[in-house]
Each structure stands twice: as C-alpha cells, then as structure tokens.
Write a protein that holds these residues in place. Structure first.
Motif, short mmCIF file in Angstrom:
data_model
loop_
_atom_site.label_atom_id
_atom_site.label_comp_id
_atom_site.label_asym_id
_atom_site.label_seq_id
_atom_site.Cartn_x
_atom_site.Cartn_y
_atom_site.Cartn_z
N GLY A 252 25.56 15.37 -10.46
CA GLY A 252 25.10 16.64 -11.48
C GLY A 252 23.92 15.44 -12.32
N SER A 253 23.44 14.45 -11.59
CA SER A 253 22.59 13.95 -11.92
C SER A 253 21.29 14.17 -12.47
CB SER A 253 21.88 12.79 -10.71
OG SER A 253 20.75 11.78 -11.57
N PRO A 254 20.87 13.80 -14.45
CA PRO A 254 19.71 14.35 -14.60
C PRO A 254 18.38 13.64 -13.52
CG PRO A 254 20.46 13.21 -16.40
CD PRO A 254 21.41 13.06 -14.68
N GLY A 255 16.85 14.06 -14.28
CA GLY A 255 16.42 13.29 -13.89
C GLY A 255 15.33 13.47 -12.46
N LEU A 256 15.90 15.29 -11.87
CA LEU A 256 14.71 15.16 -10.93
C LEU A 256 14.66 17.10 -11.61
CD1 LEU A 256 13.72 15.30 -8.22
CD2 LEU A 256 15.47 16.66 -7.02
N ASP A 257 13.99 16.87 -12.75
CA ASP A 257 13.32 18.61 -13.18
C ASP A 257 13.34 19.75 -12.72
OD1 ASP A 257 12.53 20.30 -15.16
OD2 ASP A 257 10.81 18.80 -15.67
N PRO A 258 14.00 20.83 -12.54
CA PRO A 258 13.84 21.44 -11.94
C PRO A 258 12.81 21.82 -12.33
CG PRO A 258 15.85 22.36 -12.86
CD PRO A 258 15.37 20.78 -13.09
N TYR A 259 12.10 22.91 -13.23
CA TYR A 259 10.91 23.60 -13.78
C TYR A 259 9.63 22.98 -13.67
CZ TYR A 259 14.12 25.51 -16.20
OH TYR A 259 14.75 26.87 -16.20
N GLN A 260 10.04 21.41 -12.34
CA GLN A 260 8.82 20.82 -12.08
C GLN A 260 8.73 20.69 -10.88
OE1 GLN A 260 7.03 16.34 -14.15
NE2 GLN A 260 8.85 17.02 -15.13
N PHE A 261 10.35 19.92 -10.19
CA PHE A 261 9.82 19.84 -8.94
C PHE A 261 11.02 20.76 -7.72
CE2 PHE A 261 9.74 15.80 -11.19
CZ PHE A 261 8.25 15.72 -10.63
N VAL A 262 12.16 21.54 -8.43
CA VAL A 262 12.58 21.83 -7.40
C VAL A 262 12.19 23.90 -7.44
CG1 VAL A 262 15.05 23.11 -6.92
CG2 VAL A 262 14.16 20.78 -7.74
N GLY A 263 11.35 24.40 -6.26
CA GLY A 263 10.46 25.07 -6.90
C GLY A 263 9.95 25.40 -8.39
N GLY A 264 9.59 24.33 -9.11
CA GLY A 264 8.85 25.23 -10.09
C GLY A 264 7.33 24.70 -10.61
N MET A 265 6.89 24.45 -11.09
CA MET A 265 5.86 24.18 -11.70
C MET A 265 5.24 24.06 -10.59
SD MET A 265 4.20 23.28 -15.79
CE MET A 265 5.71 21.67 -15.49
N GLY A 266 5.27 22.21 -9.99
CA GLY A 266 4.42 21.44 -9.35
C GLY A 266 3.74 22.16 -8.15
N ASP A 267 4.83 23.45 -7.94
CA ASP A 267 4.95 24.06 -6.09
C ASP A 267 3.45 25.08 -6.87
OD1 ASP A 267 5.55 22.48 -4.35
OD2 ASP A 267 7.54 23.38 -5.21
N LEU A 268 3.69 25.90 -7.78
CA LEU A 268 2.55 26.87 -8.60
C LEU A 268 0.86 26.19 -8.57
CD1 LEU A 268 4.44 28.37 -11.49
CD2 LEU A 268 4.47 29.31 -8.90
#
Ligand SMILES: Cc1cc2nc3c(=O)[nH]c(=O)nc-3n(C[C@H](O)[C@H](O)[C@H](O)COP(=O)(O)OP(=O)(O)OC[C@H]3O[C@@H](n4cnc5c(N)ncnc54)[C@H](O)[C@@H]3O)c2cc1C
Length: 417
Positions: free
Chosen positions: A90-106
């Motif tokens: 449950g660690s924060p820091g790996l923002d899914p909206y950027q890194f887990v199939g988020g904005m970065g991949d788009l």
C-alpha cells in the motif's frame, strides 16, 4: 511455460522490499488499492510526494521508458515486480495515472516529440502528479457522449463545460482531458484529447466530493473559457476515440493492482483468525466455515492474479491485451468485494467499528477500542463497492466480454407508448 521468476527478478523483488522497509513510515497501513484516493489526506500526500522522489532517485520511475526521455529501458517484468511490491505494501509514490498504464504510455504512443520531451522527463524525475479527465455527468459508460467543448480559436483551444469523478485532480499537475472538438460529427468522431496543466491554467475550478468510505478524493472540475495552447493536443484532432480505447484498456489492467493489494488484506485476515479466540477459547482459524471461506478467497485471488500475469505476458510479447484486460478488470472488482464481505462476516459486529477514511492515524484509542485491524475491513467493505464501477462498470465490461465471444447484442427495449 515457466511460472517462476528468474533469480535476477527475485533479486530485484528483494531490493524493492528492502527499499520499502527502509523508506515507508513505520507500520504503514496502506489501505487504498492505488494509494491515490488516500492522497487526499494531507499527511498521506506528503508521504506520497516524498516516496515519488525516492523512487525517482532509485531510477524506478519510467523503468521501461526510452532512455532519450530519461527512462531506463528495463524489462517490463521489473516494472511489474515494482508495482506488485508497492501495491502489496500500500505504498504511495508510483502514481498510476502516470506510470501504471496511465498518461506516460499514452504520451509514448500518441504524443508529439515536443510533448514527450516536455512531460516524460518531469514524470521520471518525480516532479508531477497525474489524473485523468474522462467522465462527465452524462458521459460515463456512454463515454462517447462527452460534451466538454473545445473550440479551436487561432493558436488556442477554448474549453467550456464540466468533468466529474476526477480522482485526486486537486493534487494533479497534468491530465489528458477528453473534449468535444466537433459537435457536428457523429458521437464517436469529434472527440479529441488535450493535455491540461491543472495548476497553471486560469479558469479551472474544482469541487471536492466525499466518497462513502470517507476519502475526499473525487472532484468535479469546471472549465470556464479555459485557454490551452494547440500544441497540447494529443494525437490528431477529432480522432480521440482510438486514444479513448487505448486509455481504457491500459486503465483496466489496473485490476491487477487491486488483486495484489487485496492479498495483503487476506493475509492480515488469516493472521487475525489465528490470533483471535472464539467464545470457547479456540482460535477462529479452527472453525470449519471460516477456514473454508479463507481458502475460497485465496483461491479466487490466485486465479485472478494468474489472469493478471497472462495480461502482462501478452503485453510483453506484443499480443492483444484488450479482452484479457477486460477480464482482469472484472475479476479485480468482484474479488476485492468478496474479500471485504468475508472479512465483515468473520468479524461480525466488530467489523463495523473504526475510523472513517481507513486512515489508521485517525484511530481514537477510546472510541475505536473495539475496532478490529484498525477498522480495515469496514473501510475495505465501503471502498471496494466502487471497484466494480471505476474504469468502466462490470456490467459494461461483461457486455464487452460477451461481445468478444461473438454473442449478439441485446435488442434495445421498444419505446414506451
Ligand atoms: C473509484 C472511482 C474512480 C474514478 N476515477 C475517475 C477519474 O479519475 N477520471 C474519470 O474521468 N472518471 C473516473 N471515474 C468515473 C468512472 O469512469 C465512471 O463512474 C464509470 O465509467 C461509470 O459511469 P457512470 O458513473 O456515469 O455510470 P453510468 O454510466 O450512468 O451507469 C449507471 C449504471 O448503469 C449501468 N449501465 C450503463 N450502461 C449500460 C449498458 N450499456 N449495459 C449494461 N449496464 C449499463 C452501469 O453498469 C451502472 O450500473 C471513477 C469512478 C470510480 C468509482
């Protein structure tokens, strides 16, 4: 087929675990699946920002992304292991909206060179937070009904309208916002995606909405003559629907994170049953019904997790992920809800006690004296309800899964006379 991780991958997992042991605050509860809604608490937001910086320093943000944007070109399995370990804790820091199939991949798939050079390094350095601007009051399952208007006037788009259910948008610096650029085209055409810098752009106002779990992470976002440079268009104008499809497919793989995170709750529940005695002084774990229930949720979680691995394997080998991402999304929602139900049943009335928001730091030693596991099951019960809604509802996902089997669509009901 080999289900084992290689020694190198296991060594990386160990390194991540040791990093989390060292860097997370002691006894970190981490109750939210993506730790993103919890970011609404100031205190958790601070930890989240600090962890993001520490991950960047380790070279663990943008792990798989190209070196020319500051990425590290590491194999996808490393990214998966990092996600698994962080999510389990449950660690924060790996923002899914950027890194887990988020904005970065788009951005990598659809962005211009200038957009990639501007935004990807910021993400990799852990300097910004992300969000996603899709849903509107009348555009959820029927996403093609987006009405937020963007008029191209000279070098700028002028945005007017409203979005809703924007997770942690009030914390975000950047979001892909889904807009209507041509109201005269058919619904699925005429949609475009614009990158909006929330904090720097005048004319945007946000209103927080509190969830039933007590987390205040949702936002309504209002756009009043908001000027965005036309260079911030992602992909081509009026061709946003294919980005919508790609974004939803990425987002649905987020079901994997739900499935990893819930394993921690199962493990805590098992420990609780071993340690807690019933009225006859016997551990709850000796009760046949409880043992069966715990075994059942572990099996369900294991099956779902393996479908998650299939999804990762497809992504790794260039296979078609759409259908499997959809299955994982469905499994993530129903499995997490089942674990919460089982937890509530095992703890009985005690399960209803505890602080709102699932934030253990709010625990009152007197008021919450009888709460079990810090009120974790109550929070889980309330917060998993939305897991069958977020990233597209389970009903709609099941419709898509049936469609993929070649089953015809249901006939539309006849209009009422
Ligand atoms: C935790 C959470 C986080 C979210 N974060 C974000 C975010 O960051 N950004 C963002 O843009 N959005 C976000 N959303 C919004 C989410 O994408 C929408 O809630 C979702 O797409 C459903 O849309 P809706 O709420 O408008 O429900 P509706 O589409 O109005 O659906 C209402 C009900 O009707 C059913 N239904 C609708 N159409 C059909 C159909 N064709 N067949 C069968 N049943 C149907 C649905 O299954 C549902 O039960 C989030 C939602 C949740 C719960």
């Amino acid at each position: 087929m080999d289900f084992r991780f290689t020694p190198e991958e296991e060594a990386f997992r160990k390194e991540v675990r040791e990093f989390l042991d060292k860097e997370l605050p002691k006894d970190w509860p981490g109750v939210d699946p993506d730790c993103y809604h919890e970011d609404a608490f100031d205190e958790i937001h601070e930890v989240s920002v600090a962890m993001q910086k520490k991950l960047a320093a380790k070279g663990w943000l943008g792990l798989t992304w190209p070196k020319k944007y500051g990425g590290h070109e590491q194999p996808l399995w490393k990214q998966i292991i990092l996600e698994e370990e962080m999510t389990y804790r449950g660690s924060p820091g790996l923002d899914p909206y950027q890194f887990v199939g988020g904005m970065g991949d788009l951005l990598l798939e659809f962005g211009t060179e200038a957009q990639k050079e501007k935004y990807l390094p910021m993400m990799i350095r852990g300097e910004i937070k992300g969000a996603t601007g899709m849903s509107e009051p009348n555009a959820g399952s029927d996403l093609a009904n987006i009405q937020l208007k963007a008029d191209l006037q000279g070098d700028y788009f002028i945005l007017n309208g409203q979005k809703t259910w924007q997770s942690a948008a009030h914390r975000a610096d950047l979001a892909p916002v889904y807009v209507r650029t041509d109201p005269n085209l058919a619904k699925h055409r005429g949609i475009s995606i614009i990158l909006v810098e929330y904090q720097k752009t005048p004319g945007i106002t946000m209103r927080r909405l509190e969830m039933m779990s007590g987390l205040g992470a949702f936002n309504e976002v209002f756009y009043d003559n908001v000027k965005i440079p036309k260079e911030n268009l992602l992909g081509e104008i009026n061709s946003g629907w294919k980005i919508v499809m790609a974004a939803l497919s990425h987002e649905r793989s987020y079901g994997v994170m739900l499935l990893i995170n819930i394993r921690r709750d199962i493990d805590l529940l098992i420990e609780y049953c071993k340690e807690t005695k019933d009225v006859d002084g016997e551990p709850l774990s000796k009760n046949r019904l409880i043992r069966n229930r715990l075994a059942e949720v572990v099996i369900q979680q294991e099956i779902a997790r393996n479908v998650g691995y299939k999804l990762n394997h497809l992504a790794l080998t260039g296979g078609n992920v759409v259908s499997t991402a959809n299955h994982v999304k469905i499994l993530g929602g129903i499995t997490t809800q089942r674990v919460a139900q089982v937890g509530m049943q095992i703890m009985g009335l005690y399960s209803q006690l505890g602080p709102v928001g699932g934030n253990w730091r709010q625990t009152d030693p007197v008021k919450d004296k009888w709460a079990r596991l810090g009120g974790r099951m109550k929070h889980l019960y309330l917060s998993t309800i939305c897991n069958t809604i977020a990233a597209g509802t389970t009903e709609v996902a099941r419709n898509a899964a049936a469609g993929a089997l070649g089953l015809p669509r249901e006939p539309k009901p006849a209009p009422k006379k």
